[in-house]
Design an enzyme around this catalytic site. Structure first.
Site, PDB file in Angstrom:
ATOM      1  N   ASP A  93       0.825  -1.199   0.000  1.00 59.08           N
ATOM      2  CA  ASP A  93       0.000   0.000   0.000  1.00 59.08           C
ATOM      3  C   ASP A  93       0.868   1.262   0.000  1.00 59.08           C
ATOM      4  O   ASP A  93       1.915   1.317   0.642  1.00 59.08           O
ATOM      5  CB  ASP A  93      -0.900  -0.014   1.246  1.00 59.08           C
ATOM      6  CG  ASP A  93      -1.786   1.191   1.341  1.00 59.08           C
ATOM      7  OD1 ASP A  93      -2.638   1.366   0.450  1.00 59.08           O
ATOM      8  OD2 ASP A  93      -1.634   1.970   2.306  1.00 59.08           O
ATOM      9  N   GLU A 153       1.296  -0.538  -5.202  1.00 62.82           N
ATOM     10  CA  GLU A 153       0.374   0.568  -5.462  1.00 62.82           C
ATOM     11  C   GLU A 153       1.236   1.831  -5.492  1.00 62.82           C
ATOM     12  O   GLU A 153       1.521   2.421  -4.457  1.00 62.82           O
ATOM     13  CB  GLU A 153      -0.705   0.677  -4.384  1.00 62.82           C
ATOM     14  CG  GLU A 153      -1.703   1.782  -4.690  1.00 62.82           C
ATOM     15  CD  GLU A 153      -2.354   2.380  -3.456  1.00 62.82           C
ATOM     16  OE1 GLU A 153      -3.322   3.135  -3.623  1.00 62.82           O
ATOM     17  OE2 GLU A 153      -1.894   2.122  -2.334  1.00 62.82           O
TER      18      GLU A 153
END
Length: 754
Positions: free
Chosen positions: A431, A484
């Protein structure tokens, strides 16, 4: 004189024990050889009487130096083979002496590797470990806190009083204590006294299980007592690279996929009902599903949809539901909201049995400030940077790991290996990588510190990501490591040995934003924005991309996918079908968020569950049917996945028909002569006779049409396929003249025979 000095020293040490200021209790407690005899000292606060049993003989103790320090003289070294018999408040019990166990748990090699940042299995030493040795039953505790003045184990066993069980400080800032009377299921914390005299109660950073929020204690839990049945899956996975296979991911949040009534309790295997964990006040009377219930309901659902993988938003323990799991406090523990670690292992075991891989969201970029967590762990900035200009995300209210500290990197890298080794996961999605890579991420001028070269790159974070990926693929060559990353940072999916970050997939955030912006435009004006559709191909082969329509795009007022679309309901559904079909035919692996597979109308809300009642309506069933068939087609047609990262796999036929908002292209793979023709019409116009050029003459079977009645469309199509005609167009001598339905994507496959 010497005896007086000895007595004064003992009294001083006992005073420090009472006041939780002793970092070396083994120096005075347990058996010690003195003047030809073995003086055995037991520390037992608030005990009325303590006796020692050794070789069937009981020795009475005295308290000459402190009321809680009980001493007896033994005539030989008892080692750890004696029992202490304790009377406290009229209640007696017997146990082994915690301070009889003097051997170091974490040896020199372990300490050396940890200090280097290279102990890839550090969780097997740190934390709480159950010993079932007949001569040493209990729990060994081990924690890293180099700046602490003293540390104690606290729990129900000692009424959460830190004076009872002080830990021994070892080299390298490691603290240890063996506690014979603790067992699986007992709750504990570390009471840490800082050099400034402050006292913190901390959960175990390496704990394998924690209490259900709002409680935050750690729970003693066995780790290696699960019988895995997925050896063939693991062997197959690690025998080759997974990125050259079809990957279609169902991203989801376990706590908001589906709820049940709190009145309908989950029944344990022993027949007892489990106390329900309420989901939220938003829907009173609802509870989370347990891992076993998710195993029963979710896995068949995902298999029926045809997805190859489930991606779970963070399931590491976290105190706040509203963080969606992205503010982690228990890095080595699956959240207890849904059950036990073994139940989560069984969930993954069953996923593998059904041919479904499991990807976890992993959050090494930041952590919350909760008092029981990593923040200011031992009275100093141990895990985080001390300077908030590099150590804090003010916008998120979280702290940033100090990647320059070896032990901190070790904590994270080992955590990555832990999830693969102990839970058999198949991949991670890291993330917020951009927040790690840039020192000035979301920071105004003057509130960040340049690196040693004067730039904004976080060089320590770069090295950490490279190390993490390098170690991961060393241990698990078939793993997926997905970034990401929302910027143009180069070489994200290049190997570390050529200077890349070492991921093997990267979310294509540019494609996602371009496509959502494009589809939100009234179709009649899309002719002015054709570049939004075609631009992604110009950079498609710079990284190994995964196309993602993620949770981030259906929250905070952005609307769910269906309601982003313009027009009436029919057009909303048609646009949604067209976008999803185009996504499945565009190069790159696929990820969609839960609810998109049937046209969820409401925004995702972590405190609610999905609108399953919508499946009573045909248009929503149509979207679900579309996803089912897209996944089936995708897996059966190598042209759609085999050359995702090779320019050979994609070729435009025509991307310049802006006036009609029509594009056409081919997908192909280099091991056969099979290829597909894809044509997309992004307006509501129906083209009855639309011509496109194709390289080979013959019959082209229409193998997919997003406008089919099965999917809720108008069922305009080409009667199963079309023969080519001789017609020069798009630099080809052959052409297809086809019916092009409104707001649709059609797929044709060349056939050697009709």
């Amino acid at each position: 004189m010497k005896e007086t000095i000895q007595t004064d020293w003992i009294k001083s040490e006992a005073f420090n024990l009472e006041n939780c200021c002793n970092d070396n209790p083994l120096n005075i407690l347990g058996p010690h050889f003195f003047k030809g005899k073995w003086v055995t000292r037991v520390w037992m606060p608030e005990a009325d009487e303590v006796n020692i049993t050794f070789k069937d003989k009981t020795y009475k103790t005295t308290t000459p130096n402190h009321k809680w320090m009980f001493e007896a003289i033994l005539h030989e070294d008892p080692k750890n083979n004696y029992q202490i018999n304790v009377l406290r408040g009229g209640v007696s019990h017997s146990q082994q002496d915690p301070w009889a166990f003097k051997d170091e748990w974490m040896g020199e090699v372990d300490r050396h590797l940890f200090a280097e940042g290279n102990h890839h299995h550090i969780w097997k030493k740190m934390g709480a470990h159950i010993s079932e040795d007949i001569n040493q039953k209990g729990v060994m505790f081990c924690i890293w806190a180099p700046n602490a003045k003293s540390i104690s184990i606290i729990g129900d066993i000692n009424s959460w009083d830190g004076r009872h069980h002080p830990m021994q400080k070892r080299l390298g800032g490691v603290w240890e204590l063996f506690m014979p009377i603790l067992k699986e299921g007992d709750v504990y914390k570390y009471e840490i006294r800082t050099q400034q005299g402050h006292i913190y109660e901390k959960a175990d950073p390496y704990g394998f299980l924690h209490e259900v929020r709002p409680q935050n204690g750690s729970i003693i839990s066995k780790l290696n007592n699960f019988n895995w049945e997925d050896s063939s899956w693991i062997t197959s996975r690690d025998s080759s690279s997974q990125i050259n296979k079809p990957i279609s991911v169902y991203e989801m949040h376990l706590g908001s996929w589906m709820h049940d009534s709190t009145d309908n309790k989950y029944i344990e295997k022993n027949g007892n009902p489990r106390h329900p964990v309420p989901a939220a006040d938003l829907k009173p009377g609802t509870r989370f599903l347990t891992y076993p219930e998710l195993t029963e309901k979710l896995i068949p659902y995902v298999k029926e949809r045809g997805f190859t993988h489930i991606e779970l938003m963070p399931i590491s323990e976290h105190p706040f539901d509203g963080s969606w799991g992205y503010q982690v406090t228990g890095w080595y523990a699956p959240t207890s909201r849904y059950g036990t670690p073994n139940e989560f292992k069984e969930f993954i075991n069953k996923c593998h049995a059904e041919g479904i891989g499991v990807i976890l969201d992993w959050v090494p970029g930041h952590f919350p400030k909760d008092k029981h967590g990593l923040a200011f762990f031992d009275g100093c900035h141990l895990y985080e940077h001390g300077d908030p200009r590099i150590g804090e995300h003010k916008e998120w209210g979280t702290l940033i790991f100090n990647y320059s500290r070896n032990e901190v990197r070790n904590f994270l890298v080992a955590n990555l290996i832990y999830w693969f080794e102990e839970f058999h996961i198949d991949g991670i999605r890291v993330d917020a990588v951009a927040s790690m890579l840039y020192r000035d991420y979301l920071r105004p001028e003057g509130e960040w510190i340049p690196n040693e070269n004067g730039g904004n790159e976080n060089l320590e974070a770069v090295k950490f990501l490279q190390q993490a990926n390098h170690v991961l693929f060393q241990h698990f060559p078939g793993a997926l490591s997905i970034a990401e990353e929302s910027t143009t940072w180069p070489m994200v999916t290049e190997p570390t040995n050529v200077g890349g970050l070492g991921f093997n997939l990267k979310w294509n955030m540019g494609w996602m934003h371009d496509m959502l912006d494009y589809f939100e435009i009234d179709p009649w004006f899309r002719q002015f924005h054709q570049n939004s559709v075609t631009f992604s191909i110009t950079y498609n082969y710079t990284e190994n991309f995964m196309l993602a329509l993620s949770h981030d795009e259906v929250v905070h007022g952005k609307s769910h996918l269906l309601h982003k679309m313009p027009g009436d309901d029919w057009k909303k559904f048609a646009n949604t079908r067209a976008l999803l079909t185009y996504m499945w035919t565009h190069p790159g692996k696929k990820t969609i968020f839960m609810g998109m597979e049937f046209g969820q109308r409401q925004e995702w809300n972590v405190w609610d569950d999905l609108q399953w009642e919508l499946l009573e309506y045909e248009p929503h069933k149509g979207i679900r049917n579309l996803i089912d068939d897209l996944n089936k087609l995708y897996k059966n047609e190598p042209s759609l996945w085999k050359n995702d990262f090779d320019p050979y796999g994609f070729q435009w036929i025509d991307c310049d028909d802006t006036s009609n908002s029509v594009i056409s292209f081919m997908r192909r793979e280099n091991e056969s002569n099979e290829w597909l023709v894809v044509i997309a019409n992004f307006t509501p116009n129906f083209h009855e006779s639309y011509k496109i050029g194709v390289p080979l003459e013959g019959y082209y079977k229409e193998i997919f049409n997003s406008d089919g009645s099965k999917y809720g469309g108008s069922n305009k199509g080409n009667m199963g396929g079309k023969d080519t005609l001789k017609y020069n167009i798009h630099n080809y001598e052959n052409a297809l003249e086809i019916a092009l339905p409104p707001l649709s994507v059609s797929i044709f496959k060349h056939q050697l025979k009709k």
